[in-house]
Design a protein around this motif. Structure first.
Motif, short mmCIF file in Angstrom:
data_model
loop_
_atom_site.label_atom_id
_atom_site.label_comp_id
_atom_site.label_asym_id
_atom_site.label_seq_id
_atom_site.Cartn_x
_atom_site.Cartn_y
_atom_site.Cartn_z
N LYS A 76 116.07 -64.94 75.61
CA LYS A 76 115.84 -64.69 77.03
C LYS A 76 117.04 -64.04 77.71
CE LYS A 76 112.55 -68.48 77.57
NZ LYS A 76 112.21 -69.73 78.31
N ASN A 77 118.08 -63.77 76.93
CA ASN A 77 119.30 -63.17 77.50
C ASN A 77 119.82 -63.98 78.68
OD1 ASN A 77 119.04 -61.16 75.63
ND2 ASN A 77 118.68 -59.51 77.08
N THR A 78 119.79 -65.28 78.52
CA THR A 78 120.10 -66.16 79.64
C THR A 78 121.05 -67.28 79.21
OG1 THR A 78 117.96 -65.72 80.68
CG2 THR A 78 119.12 -67.69 81.40
N VAL A 79 121.98 -67.59 80.09
CA VAL A 79 122.84 -68.74 79.92
C VAL A 79 122.54 -69.71 81.05
CG1 VAL A 79 124.77 -67.69 81.17
CG2 VAL A 79 125.20 -69.54 79.54
N TYR A 80 122.57 -70.99 80.71
CA TYR A 80 122.22 -72.03 81.67
C TYR A 80 123.40 -72.98 81.88
CZ TYR A 80 117.52 -70.56 80.26
OH TYR A 80 116.40 -69.83 79.96
N LEU A 81 123.40 -73.59 83.05
CA LEU A 81 124.33 -74.68 83.31
C LEU A 81 123.52 -75.82 83.91
CD1 LEU A 81 127.35 -75.50 83.22
CD2 LEU A 81 127.46 -74.88 85.65
N GLN A 82 123.32 -76.85 83.10
CA GLN A 82 122.63 -78.05 83.57
C GLN A 82 123.65 -78.96 84.21
OE1 GLN A 82 119.25 -78.98 83.49
NE2 GLN A 82 119.94 -80.70 84.74
N MET A 83 123.41 -79.33 85.46
CA MET A 83 124.37 -80.14 86.20
C MET A 83 123.72 -81.45 86.59
SD MET A 83 126.02 -77.13 88.58
CE MET A 83 124.46 -76.68 89.33
N ASN A 84 124.26 -82.53 86.07
CA ASN A 84 123.75 -83.87 86.35
C ASN A 84 124.80 -84.68 87.11
OD1 ASN A 84 121.42 -83.22 84.85
ND2 ASN A 84 122.34 -84.00 82.96
N SER A 85 124.35 -85.76 87.70
CA SER A 85 125.25 -86.66 88.45
C SER A 85 126.13 -85.86 89.41
CB SER A 85 126.11 -87.47 87.47
OG SER A 85 125.32 -88.22 86.59
N LEU A 86 125.49 -85.01 90.15
CA LEU A 86 126.25 -84.12 91.03
C LEU A 86 126.95 -84.89 92.14
CD1 LEU A 86 123.73 -81.18 91.11
CD2 LEU A 86 126.16 -80.97 90.54
N LYS A 87 128.11 -84.37 92.51
CA LYS A 87 128.95 -84.97 93.55
C LYS A 87 129.16 -83.95 94.67
CE LYS A 87 131.57 -87.33 89.91
NZ LYS A 87 132.92 -87.52 89.33
N PRO A 88 129.46 -84.42 95.86
CA PRO A 88 129.72 -83.46 96.96
C PRO A 88 130.82 -82.47 96.61
CG PRO A 88 129.40 -85.65 97.85
CD PRO A 88 129.41 -85.80 96.35
N GLU A 89 131.79 -82.88 95.82
CA GLU A 89 132.88 -81.97 95.45
C GLU A 89 132.45 -80.90 94.47
OE1 GLU A 89 132.91 -85.33 95.38
OE2 GLU A 89 134.07 -86.08 93.65
N ASP A 90 131.22 -80.97 93.98
CA ASP A 90 130.68 -79.89 93.15
C ASP A 90 130.12 -78.74 94.00
OD1 ASP A 90 129.37 -82.43 90.98
OD2 ASP A 90 131.13 -81.15 90.61
N THR A 91 130.08 -78.94 95.31
CA THR A 91 129.59 -77.89 96.19
C THR A 91 130.45 -76.64 96.08
OG1 THR A 91 128.66 -79.46 97.78
CG2 THR A 91 129.23 -77.27 98.61
N ALA A 92 129.81 -75.52 95.79
CA ALA A 92 130.53 -74.27 95.57
C ALA A 92 129.52 -73.15 95.31
CB ALA A 92 131.48 -74.39 94.38
N VAL A 93 130.04 -71.95 95.30
CA VAL A 93 129.27 -70.83 94.76
C VAL A 93 129.58 -70.76 93.26
CG1 VAL A 93 128.89 -68.34 94.79
CG2 VAL A 93 129.36 -69.56 96.93
N TYR A 94 128.54 -70.74 92.47
CA TYR A 94 128.68 -70.73 91.02
C TYR A 94 128.45 -69.32 90.49
CZ TYR A 94 129.11 -75.75 90.78
OH TYR A 94 129.57 -77.04 90.91
N TYR A 95 129.40 -68.86 89.68
CA TYR A 95 129.36 -67.52 89.12
C TYR A 95 129.28 -67.59 87.60
CZ TYR A 95 131.32 -66.13 93.66
OH TYR A 95 131.54 -65.95 94.99
N CYS A 96 128.46 -66.72 87.02
CA CYS A 96 128.52 -66.58 85.57
C CYS A 96 129.30 -65.30 85.25
CB CYS A 96 127.14 -66.55 84.94
SG CYS A 96 126.15 -65.11 85.33
N ALA A 97 129.83 -65.27 84.04
CA ALA A 97 130.65 -64.15 83.62
C ALA A 97 130.46 -63.93 82.13
CB ALA A 97 132.11 -64.43 83.94
N ALA A 98 130.64 -62.67 81.72
CA ALA A 98 130.45 -62.29 80.32
C ALA A 98 131.71 -61.67 79.75
CB ALA A 98 129.28 -61.30 80.20
N ASN A 99 132.04 -62.12 78.54
CA ASN A 99 133.20 -61.62 77.80
C ASN A 99 132.71 -60.83 76.60
OD1 ASN A 99 135.27 -61.30 75.96
ND2 ASN A 99 135.94 -63.41 76.01
N PRO A 100 132.80 -59.50 76.63
CA PRO A 100 132.31 -58.69 75.50
C PRO A 100 133.37 -58.40 74.45
CG PRO A 100 132.89 -57.26 77.32
CD PRO A 100 133.24 -58.67 77.76
N TRP A 101 134.58 -58.89 74.65
CA TRP A 101 135.69 -58.48 73.80
C TRP A 101 136.01 -59.45 72.68
CZ3 TRP A 101 137.73 -58.49 79.26
CH2 TRP A 101 137.44 -57.29 79.90
N GLY A 102 135.41 -60.61 72.72
CA GLY A 102 135.73 -61.61 71.71
C GLY A 102 137.09 -62.24 71.93
#
Length: 125
Positions: A76-102
């Motif tokens: 699916k060309n997709t990466v996921y982040l499952q977040m459990n037991s969330l806390k108020p301090e987890d509030t943020a903008v979440y960004y994904c990023a790709a490293n093509p260089w190894g």
């Protein structure tokens, strides 16, 4: 042109769960190591989690270890982040990023070439 599009953010109560996704297009997803970062208001962007191109050896920031899980689905060309037991301090903008260089050092922003636009996660107390 490689594009990363995050989705799945939203508002959740403390203790709840949320899964954010990142769809990668325009490139060879199976060749990329992938990472998640986040940026809270007034703070610098910080590392959350990363996974190599094989989907092995995921690792996490200490602040989320044991609560968050990173996975990837090459079909699916997709990466996921499952977040459990969330806390108020987890509030943020979440960004994904790709490293093509190894490159190693997947906890550092400079290891990544491509970035998504971010998705907001808000955890209420």
């Amino acid at each position: 042109q490689v594009q990363l599009v995050e989705s799945g953010g939203g508002l959740v109560q403390a203790g709840g769960s949320l899964r954010v996704s990142c769809l990668v297009s325009g490139g060879t997803f199976s060749n990329y190591a992938m990472g998640w970062f986040r940026q809270a208001p007034g703070k610098e962007r910080e590392f959350v989690s990363a996974i190599n191109w094989r989907g092995l050896s995921p690792f996490y920031a200490q602040t989320v270890k044991g609560r968050f899980t990173i996975t990837r689905d090459s079909a699916k060309n997709t990466v996921y982040l499952q977040m459990n037991s969330l806390k108020p301090e987890d509030t943020a903008v979440y960004y994904c990023a790709a490293n093509p260089w190894g490159l190693s050092g997947l906890s550092t922003q400079s290891a990544y070439k491509y970035w998504g636009q971010g998705t907001q996660v808000t955890v209420s107390s």
